[in-house]
Design an enzyme around this catalytic site. Structure first.
Site, PDB file in Angstrom:
ATOM      1  N   ASN A   9      30.633  82.277  83.479  1.00  0.00           N
ATOM      2  CA  ASN A   9      29.247  82.693  83.228  1.00  0.00           C
ATOM      3  C   ASN A   9      28.542  81.565  82.477  1.00  0.00           C
ATOM      4  O   ASN A   9      28.728  81.403  81.281  1.00  0.00           O
ATOM      5  CB  ASN A   9      29.245  83.981  82.382  1.00  0.00           C
ATOM      6  CG  ASN A   9      27.840  84.400  81.982  1.00  0.00           C
ATOM      7  OD1 ASN A   9      26.850  83.916  82.555  1.00  0.00           O
ATOM      8  ND2 ASN A   9      27.742  85.297  81.010  1.00  0.00           N
ATOM      9  N   LYS A  11      25.555  81.413  81.736  1.00  0.00           N
ATOM     10  CA  LYS A  11      24.388  81.940  80.999  1.00  0.00           C
ATOM     11  C   LYS A  11      23.152  81.079  81.323  1.00  0.00           C
ATOM     12  O   LYS A  11      23.068  80.535  82.418  1.00  0.00           O
ATOM     13  CB  LYS A  11      24.662  81.990  79.491  1.00  0.00           C
ATOM     14  CG  LYS A  11      26.002  82.627  79.158  1.00  0.00           C
ATOM     15  CD  LYS A  11      26.093  82.975  77.706  1.00  0.00           C
ATOM     16  CE  LYS A  11      27.514  83.375  77.373  1.00  0.00           C
ATOM     17  NZ  LYS A  11      27.600  84.121  76.130  1.00  0.00           N
ATOM     18  N   HIS A  95      25.873  92.889  80.917  1.00  0.00           N
ATOM     19  CA  HIS A  95      26.319  91.943  79.886  1.00  0.00           C
ATOM     20  C   HIS A  95      25.696  92.343  78.543  1.00  0.00           C
ATOM     21  O   HIS A  95      24.545  92.790  78.498  1.00  0.00           O
ATOM     22  CB  HIS A  95      25.907  90.514  80.264  1.00  0.00           C
ATOM     23  CG  HIS A  95      26.597  89.477  79.430  1.00  0.00           C
ATOM     24  ND1 HIS A  95      26.208  89.202  78.140  1.00  0.00           N
ATOM     25  CD2 HIS A  95      27.659  88.692  79.682  1.00  0.00           C
ATOM     26  CE1 HIS A  95      27.020  88.269  77.645  1.00  0.00           C
ATOM     27  NE2 HIS A  95      27.909  87.938  78.557  1.00  0.00           N
ATOM     28  N   GLU A  97      24.456  90.664  76.238  1.00  0.00           N
ATOM     29  CA  GLU A  97      23.195  89.982  75.902  1.00  0.00           C
ATOM     30  C   GLU A  97      22.018  90.696  76.557  1.00  0.00           C
ATOM     31  O   GLU A  97      20.930  90.772  75.993  1.00  0.00           O
ATOM     32  CB  GLU A  97      23.274  88.505  76.324  1.00  0.00           C
ATOM     33  CG  GLU A  97      24.182  87.727  75.385  1.00  0.00           C
ATOM     34  CD  GLU A  97      24.844  86.498  75.993  1.00  0.00           C
ATOM     35  OE1 GLU A  97      24.466  86.079  77.099  1.00  0.00           O
ATOM     36  OE2 GLU A  97      25.770  85.976  75.347  1.00  0.00           O
ATOM     37  N   GLU A 167      34.363  92.976  76.830  1.00  0.00           N
ATOM     38  CA  GLU A 167      33.847  91.882  76.023  1.00  0.00           C
ATOM     39  C   GLU A 167      33.380  92.434  74.683  1.00  0.00           C
ATOM     40  O   GLU A 167      32.231  92.888  74.566  1.00  0.00           O
ATOM     41  CB  GLU A 167      32.668  91.219  76.728  1.00  0.00           C
ATOM     42  CG  GLU A 167      32.995  90.604  78.058  1.00  0.00           C
ATOM     43  CD  GLU A 167      32.061  89.447  78.394  1.00  0.00           C
ATOM     44  OE1 GLU A 167      32.574  88.365  78.684  1.00  0.00           O
ATOM     45  OE2 GLU A 167      30.838  89.625  78.321  1.00  0.00           O
ATOM     46  N   GLY A 173      30.685  84.213  72.104  1.00  0.00           N
ATOM     47  CA  GLY A 173      30.010  83.015  71.606  1.00  0.00           C
ATOM     48  C   GLY A 173      30.209  82.773  70.126  1.00  0.00           C
ATOM     49  O   GLY A 173      29.533  81.928  69.536  1.00  0.00           O
ATOM     50  N   SER A 211      34.966  84.360  73.728  1.00  0.00           N
ATOM     51  CA  SER A 211      35.573  83.156  73.149  1.00  0.00           C
ATOM     52  C   SER A 211      36.956  82.854  73.729  1.00  0.00           C
ATOM     53  O   SER A 211      37.860  82.434  73.003  1.00  0.00           O
ATOM     54  CB  SER A 211      35.613  83.248  71.623  1.00  0.00           C
ATOM     55  OG  SER A 211      34.297  83.349  71.105  1.00  0.00           O
TER      56      SER A 211
HETATM   57  C1  PEP Z   1      30.277  85.754  78.033  1.00  0.00           C
HETATM   58  O1  PEP Z   1      29.134  85.345  77.946  1.00  0.00           O
HETATM   59  O2  PEP Z   1      30.521  86.622  78.885  1.00  0.00           O
HETATM   60  C2  PEP Z   1      31.296  85.206  77.144  1.00  0.00           C
HETATM   61  C3  PEP Z   1      32.472  85.766  77.121  1.00  0.00           C
HETATM   62  O3  PEP Z   1      30.940  84.129  76.375  1.00  0.00           O
HETATM   63  P1  PEP Z   1      31.920  83.212  75.457  1.00  0.00           P
HETATM   64  O4  PEP Z   1      33.125  82.878  76.299  1.00  0.00           O
HETATM   65  O5  PEP Z   1      31.097  82.005  75.134  1.00  0.00           O
HETATM   66  O6  PEP Z   1      32.282  84.011  74.267  1.00  0.00           O
END
Ligand code: PEP
Length: 248
Positions: A9, A11, A95, A97, A167, A173, A211
């Site tokens: 992803n 983003k 997601h 976000e 997640e 992040g 992460s």
């Molecule tokens: C994500 O945006 O789905 C995600 C897991 O981001 P990150 O790996 O940067 O934590």
């Protein structure tokens, strides 16, 4: 056998130059990979056509979001049908976000799921608890409620198009990862909830996201109910992303 999936992803990151360099390197690396992992590249929508030209046949393409409606007067939106028509096989829905910044509710996400299924997309449904909810011992309750609401319209053969990404919001992040044991506990609970909902739960791929890096991917992917990852930050560096794809 369950599909092993690693999805990138990007983003709202990238440019034509980054797409050229990153996808070129990823494509070369994937050509040497034979561990059965399915790779999905999910760039910003404007770069999908370019990535499609660059990526070759070793990776699927995905879109980061789809509209909860079909085509029509929805300025700025992208329909599931358009994503499929543009070569996408996967779409992320729900997601954190988008839940947080755009106020997406489980009801809206359920509409996106139904649009995506109508367009024959594979959907990566994201679920996860906040830090506050985890500290209150509510992680499994929150995730179960999100699954039940977002997937309430799914039945029969449509289940084979559903992938769930757990997640934890506090891990996205931030550099903080759930321990492999904590992630496994939620994944195991999710599989039970999906079974209760009538899904072929043992066949569904459940991804972990938050992460994931080359140094923690192998331990996460070794858990019995974790079938891969949804990767944000580390998907923007070819060597890190490839190391994660190799971590099975
Ligand atoms: C994500 O945006 O789905 C995600 C897991 O981001 P990150 O790996 O940067 O934590």
């Amino acid at each position: 056998m369950r599909r092993k999936i690693v999805a990138a992803n990007w983003k709202m990151n990238g440019s034509n130059d980054l797409a050229d360099a990153l996808v070129g390197e990823v494509r070369e690396g994937l050509a040497k990979l034979d561990n059965g992992v399915e790779v999905v590249i999910i760039p910003p929508a404007l770069y999908i056509a370019r990535v499609q030209q660059l990526v070759g046949e070793r990776a699927w393409l995905g879109v980061q979001d789809i509209a909860p409606w079909g085509e029509g007067a929805y300025t700025g939106e992208i329909s599931a049908g358009m994503a499929a028509d543009s070569g996408c096989r996967f779409a992320i829905v729900g997601h954190s976000e988008r839940r947080e910044l755009f106020g997406e509710t489980d009801a809206v996400i359920a509409d996106k799921v139904s649009q995506g299924l109508a367009a024959k997309l594979n959907l990566i449904l994201c679920v996860g608890e906040t830090l506050h909810q985890r500290e209150a011992g509510l992680a499994v309750d929150v995730v179960s409620a999100q699954l039940k609401e977002a997937l309430k319209g799914v039945s029969g053969s449509d289940w084979k198009h559903i992938v769930v990404a757990y997640e934890p919001v506090w891990a996205i992040g931030t550099g903080k990862t759930a321990t492999a044991e904590d992630a496994q506990a939620v994944h195991g609970a999710m599989r039970s909830v999906l079974a209760e909902m009538g899904a072929p739960a043992q066949d569904l791929s459940l991804l972990y996201g938050g992460s994931v890096k080359p140094n923690n991917a192998a331990e996460l992917f070794a858990q019995p109910d974790i079938d891969g990852g949804l990767i944000g930050g580390a998907s923007l560096k070819a060597s890190d992303f490839l190391a994660i794809c190799e971590a099975f």
